[in-house]
Design a protein around this motif. Sequence first.
Motif, PDB file in Angstrom:
ATOM      1  N   LEU A 349       0.816  -1.207   0.000  1.00  0.00           N
ATOM      2  CA  LEU A 349       0.000   0.000   0.000  1.00  0.00           C
ATOM      3  C   LEU A 349       0.854   1.263   0.000  1.00  0.00           C
ATOM      4  O   LEU A 349       0.513   2.253  -0.665  1.00  0.00           O
ATOM      5  N   THR A 350       1.928   1.245   0.757  1.00  0.00           N
ATOM      6  CA  THR A 350       2.892   2.346   0.787  1.00  0.00           C
ATOM      7  C   THR A 350       4.273   1.718   0.744  1.00  0.00           C
ATOM      8  O   THR A 350       4.727   1.146   1.736  1.00  0.00           O
ATOM      9  N   ALA A 351       4.922   1.810  -0.420  1.00  0.00           N
ATOM     10  CA  ALA A 351       6.202   1.129  -0.608  1.00  0.00           C
ATOM     11  C   ALA A 351       7.343   1.996  -0.085  1.00  0.00           C
ATOM     12  O   ALA A 351       7.432   3.183  -0.429  1.00  0.00           O
ATOM     13  N   PRO A 352       8.215   1.450   0.722  1.00  0.00           N
ATOM     14  CA  PRO A 352       9.341   2.244   1.223  1.00  0.00           C
ATOM     15  C   PRO A 352      10.335   2.562   0.106  1.00  0.00           C
ATOM     16  O   PRO A 352      10.589   1.739  -0.773  1.00  0.00           O
ATOM     17  N   LEU A 353      10.878   3.749   0.143  1.00  0.00           N
ATOM     18  CA  LEU A 353      11.953   4.158  -0.753  1.00  0.00           C
ATOM     19  C   LEU A 353      13.255   4.054   0.028  1.00  0.00           C
ATOM     20  O   LEU A 353      13.424   4.740   1.043  1.00  0.00           O
ATOM     21  N   LEU A 354      14.152   3.183  -0.428  1.00  0.00           N
ATOM     22  CA  LEU A 354      15.396   2.912   0.293  1.00  0.00           C
ATOM     23  C   LEU A 354      16.589   3.470  -0.477  1.00  0.00           C
ATOM     24  O   LEU A 354      16.607   3.438  -1.717  1.00  0.00           O
ATOM     25  N   ASN A 355      17.592   3.932   0.265  1.00  0.00           N
ATOM     26  CA  ASN A 355      18.837   4.306  -0.410  1.00  0.00           C
ATOM     27  C   ASN A 355      19.730   3.073  -0.512  1.00  0.00           C
ATOM     28  O   ASN A 355      19.342   1.971  -0.112  1.00  0.00           O
ATOM     29  N   ARG A 356      20.927   3.247  -1.035  1.00  0.00           N
ATOM     30  CA  ARG A 356      21.784   2.090  -1.284  1.00  0.00           C
ATOM     31  C   ARG A 356      22.303   1.451  -0.001  1.00  0.00           C
ATOM     32  O   ARG A 356      22.758   0.301  -0.015  1.00  0.00           O
ATOM     33  N   ALA A 357      22.216   2.171   1.091  1.00  0.00           N
ATOM     34  CA  ALA A 357      22.613   1.601   2.384  1.00  0.00           C
ATOM     35  C   ALA A 357      21.458   0.873   3.055  1.00  0.00           C
ATOM     36  O   ALA A 357      21.618   0.319   4.148  1.00  0.00           O
ATOM     37  N   GLY A 358      20.293   0.868   2.398  1.00  0.00           N
ATOM     38  CA  GLY A 358      19.133   0.194   2.958  1.00  0.00           C
ATOM     39  C   GLY A 358      18.331   1.037   3.919  1.00  0.00           C
ATOM     40  O   GLY A 358      17.427   0.525   4.586  1.00  0.00           O
TER      41      GLY A 358
END
Length: 373
Positions: A349-358
């Motif tokens: 429903l709400t997808a997390p946006l992650l950077n390359r470090a997670g």
Amino acid sequence: MSQDHTQDHSCCGGDHHHGPSHPHGESAEGRADLSGPAESPITVEVTRGSLVESVHRARACIVDAGGHVLARWGDIDAPVYPRSAIKSLQAIPLVESGALDAFGLGDEELALACSSHNGEARHTELARSWAGRVGLRLDDYECGAQIPYDPATAEDLVRRGEAPTAFHNNCSGKHSGFLTTAKHKGERLKGYVRYDHPVQQRILGVMEQMTGQDLFGAPWGVDGCSIPTIGIPLGAIAYAMARIADPVDLPDARAEAVARIAAAWGKHPFLIGGTGTFDTALMEAAGGAVLVKGGAEGVGCAVILDQGIGIALKIEDGAARAREVALAALIRSTQALTDAQWARVPQLLTAPLLNRAGTRVGEVRPVAGWPAA
């Protein structure tokens, strides 16, 4: 949504092969009016920190098996390429021709025919055993080799020094179905992906009947796996999905084939996608109440079985991240899943946006107020 409102919007007109559709007022009772303006609205936004960094527009609709549009956003009459979202329709001749039963194939193979799989071991081993049962060679497959979508599987291939094959192609199940049908009917295998091959012409006829469209002269192109992809109005695609949910108006043989496909599709969600995929996660949470299938370039479809309705979606810029969040929001608007079921897959429903470090740095989410509750 009131019955009067549904009768104002008919997306499909008469069925090209089966006569005009008729209203199913019961399927529209109790639903809110979710309709939006004619232009494609912004449906999904991507945040980073406190700022909305990007937005995605979409066309979408919810249609019942009588061809009545229960909700719409944007132009649903313009053709779109449905890509892999309609593999369930392309699998109908595999069942209807008798090929599935003639070779002793079952629900797992039928689910794989509807899949865009990750190329994991369970997928490739099933594709390989299917080919062996039918007497197909790897060289018969014209979909091309593909590095598996599943990172662990791809890395394992590299470690072993093995090249991917057509069995790793996410469409290998669909192509197994095409080749099996051709072999059963005594048709040439070579060139089965061509527009003028009997396999593809048979599928074209099925799609005409299921969508209620005359597709002669419709725009078409070549899909990623080499088969034709036909331009079909978005509303007609949703109509076809609704007829999978409620095949009451289909001829008996086709209704039986559709019922078998829907059962296999829902019974084996892992085969449809695999580890970490939207399709698999949502169907596992739904417990068989909802069938979903994504396609390339931001196309997605859903079948709400108990309500007899279909959903079709096209993200204007083709972004998969927006397709998944938007399709989940549309399904949620139908109330087909409980809050407890959604709680199992909040990331849909709400997808997390992650950077390359997670680290979570933002999210992909429906815009406030879409779709209307």
